[in-house]
Design an enzyme around this catalytic site. Structure first.
Site, PDB file in Angstrom:
ATOM      1  CG  ASP A 140       0.115   0.609   2.338  1.00 40.89           C
ATOM      2  OD1 ASP A 140       0.667   0.009   2.918  1.00 40.89           O
ATOM      3  OD2 ASP A 140      -0.344   1.694   2.750  1.00 40.89           O
TER       4      ASP A 140
ATOM      5  CB  CYS B 142      -5.285   7.005 -21.169  1.00 46.60           C
ATOM      6  SG  CYS B 142      -4.106   7.710 -19.989  1.00 46.60           S
TER       7      CYS B 142
END
Lengths: 373, 373
Positions: free
Chosen positions: B268, B311
């Site tokens: 993490d 994107c």
């Protein structure tokens, strides 16, 4: 061929409200409609998909802000505003006039146009009616607005008369400068402040130039609400029935209803998105300032009668936590709800017009919402 | 019955990397995995739906922050953290130890626990191993962490030895205080700084207590990367093969790859979300600081090889505009992309492990990404 076509479907038998369809190059808009504001080529805290999820039919974007940043030429190179911001539904752009006039001491008005300094870096700029039109042509919005002067409130009769007459001359120059009338509709704007004869003069002059739609400007600028309604009472009947009517800068539930009742078809306002980011929700029971301590352990939705994404999935307690912790999701969830609330209100308004019961609907709405009527 | 089950599917023949499945009360996680961080019960700038869209299998949330605001008792009243934040997939909570120790002069460590002052209002608090466990029991996370002391870097041997021995005693107290071992798995944490024999001592002591999973703490705290990799080289082999291994606070692409190669299953880090809000994207060609002027008229996506929502729909020029204009959507779009980029990287890593070619994949990745290897 004209860029847009307005179809008046019916007029409410209980009120002057109109149900219509506005055909634009990027799709059909059912009117009356509220337009969420995307000042800087984004409706703050919302994705285009979220805007579609709540059925935003059209959004507004601001010419002044886009001219300042990133620049209209850049947006044009990007393929226009729709492509730049990934929004394939209709867009209306204002003319930049209102923002420029709001700059106060930073601007100077002449017959030619307005000289002003940027709110970003102090650089000097000049916007004329021709320039405002050029910018909007570059942005490629479906609906453009003429560069007008919005008189403040209060303003004396002479000031307002001079101002509206200049607005007429500027409107003519905008129409002459407009390069894409077949792809972008240019709306005229009726000014005249709170003076009935001046509103009549402005409407007459602007309609003589002939536009595919008309806005009512210079309202919601600080005047008491009853005065705004009074001006609408005598102004909308001056406008042609077969063209859309747009009341600029109005977005509280009561003003939307009163505007529709007086024959207005289109509205825009930053109110629902701005108060969302301050932690305030519009609900069927009135405003809920969810940042308040009393909601800390309130595990009910923002609006128990609402079926939006926010209200289906989150509690006031959680949203309050997000707001207190300055989390972006707090702004996102309340903005989503507030816009849904107004768009749903307008959907209900259209339904009530169809059923000739808008005054009944207004009464029902306000009984819950808690306004005096 | 145990709250979680770990299934080791295979080990890469080219490296020590492990492919696994972690069964939790809120679903199965394919490992190795990167966990997006939702410090204050929200992954900044993301909705839960967006997190699912990019295939986030599990998120991490911070015990210290939630204890401070809105308070674990409130979250418990809301029905637990999953319900509170509308996230029905697994959640891992840290113990709050790292945050509390990071408070520096605001905290005082004793054998009993840590006394500290709130970063919000200066109020005095005390967190013991029992308290950290109680808080996490209230939050209802699928995976809880023991309250440990994370030694700083550099730290002398005596400090680290004392600290790891206290971490062992605290780990035992956490296990004893844990109320829901059948619904929440409590992971032990191996400390020991950069000292091999101390890592061995810590691993031995923590494993003796017996936990369903083990974290490697005290890394990514300022030491050079090669030192972190060296510690991993001798620490992961100490851990049982049939339990998940979690490297805390690590999230750069190179560290993820090097960690996986050394047998780590879970990671993490706030890095991808934090740099996103500063206008920096992680891409297949390395970092793109999209706020830079050179992207002003770049109408290509953040990462030309990426197929994420951002994107597919937006250009660097538009995202740069949003970042410059401080628009929330800028943070949202880059965060979405950065998390997708890391989650996709881990998906590719899992595929490469399955095909026994992780070292080849690492080489291919870094050739494009531009790191020295």
């Amino acid at each position: 061929m004209a860029a847009i076509k307005f179809e008046l479907i019916k007029t409410c038998k209980q009120s002057g409200a109109r149900l219509g369809k506005l055909y634009t190059p990027h799709g059909v808009i059912e009117t009356p409609i509220f337009m969420p504001v995307g000042t800087q080529a984004t409706v703050k805290a919302m994705t285009p998909e979220a805007l579609k999820e709540i059925n935003s039919q059209i959004i507004l974007s601001n010419t002044y802000h886009l001219y300042m940043r990133p620049g209209h030429k850049l947006v044009e190179k990007a393929g226009g505003l729709h492509k730049f911001m990934n929004w394939d539904r209709p867009i209306l752009t204002d003319s930049g006039g209102f923002q420029v006039f709001s700059l106060g001491p930073l601007r100077k008005i002449t017959e030619e146009g307005v000289e002003f300094r940027s709110h970003l870096d102090g650089s000097k700029h000049f916007i004329s009616p021709e320039k405002a039109t050029e910018i909007q042509n570059s942005l490629g919005s479906d609906i453009m607005m003429v560069f007008d002067e919005c008189a403040p409130y209060p303003a004396d009769r002479d000031y307002v008369k001079n101002s509206l007459e200049r607005t007429t001359r500027w409107a003519k120059r905008c129409k002459d400068a407009h390069k894409n009338p077949d792809r972008q509709a240019l709306f005229g704007i009726v000014q005249g402040g709170m003076y009935k004869d001046l509103r009549e003069q402005s409407a007459r002059e602007i309609m003589e130039i002939d536009f595919p739609g008309y806005a009512i400007g210079g309202l919601s600028v600080g005047e008491p609400k009853h005065l705004m309604y009074e001006v609408l009472d005598y102004t909308t009947p001056l406008l042609p029935k077969d063209k859309p009517r747009y009341l600029m800068g109005v977005g509280s539930p009561d003003d939307l209803l009163e505007g529709v009742i007086r024959g207005v078809d289109m509205f825009d306002c930053v109110l629902p998105t701005r108060i969302a980011r301050n932690g305030t929700a519009m609900t069927s029971q009135g405003k809920v300032v969810v940042r308040n301590a009393k909601y800390a352990e309130d595990f009910t939705p923002l609006d128990p009668e609402c079926d939006c994404y926010t209200c289906k999935n989150y509690t006031r307690a959680y949203i309050r936590h997000l707001v207190k912790a300055n989390e972006i999701l707090g702004s996102t969830l309340i903005t989503h709800h507030n816009l849904y609330f107004l768009l749903k209100l307008m959907e209900n308004v259209r339904k009530a017009i169809m059923e000739d019961r808008l005054l009944d609907y207004k009464k029902e709405f306000f009984q819950k919402y808690g306004y005096e009527i």
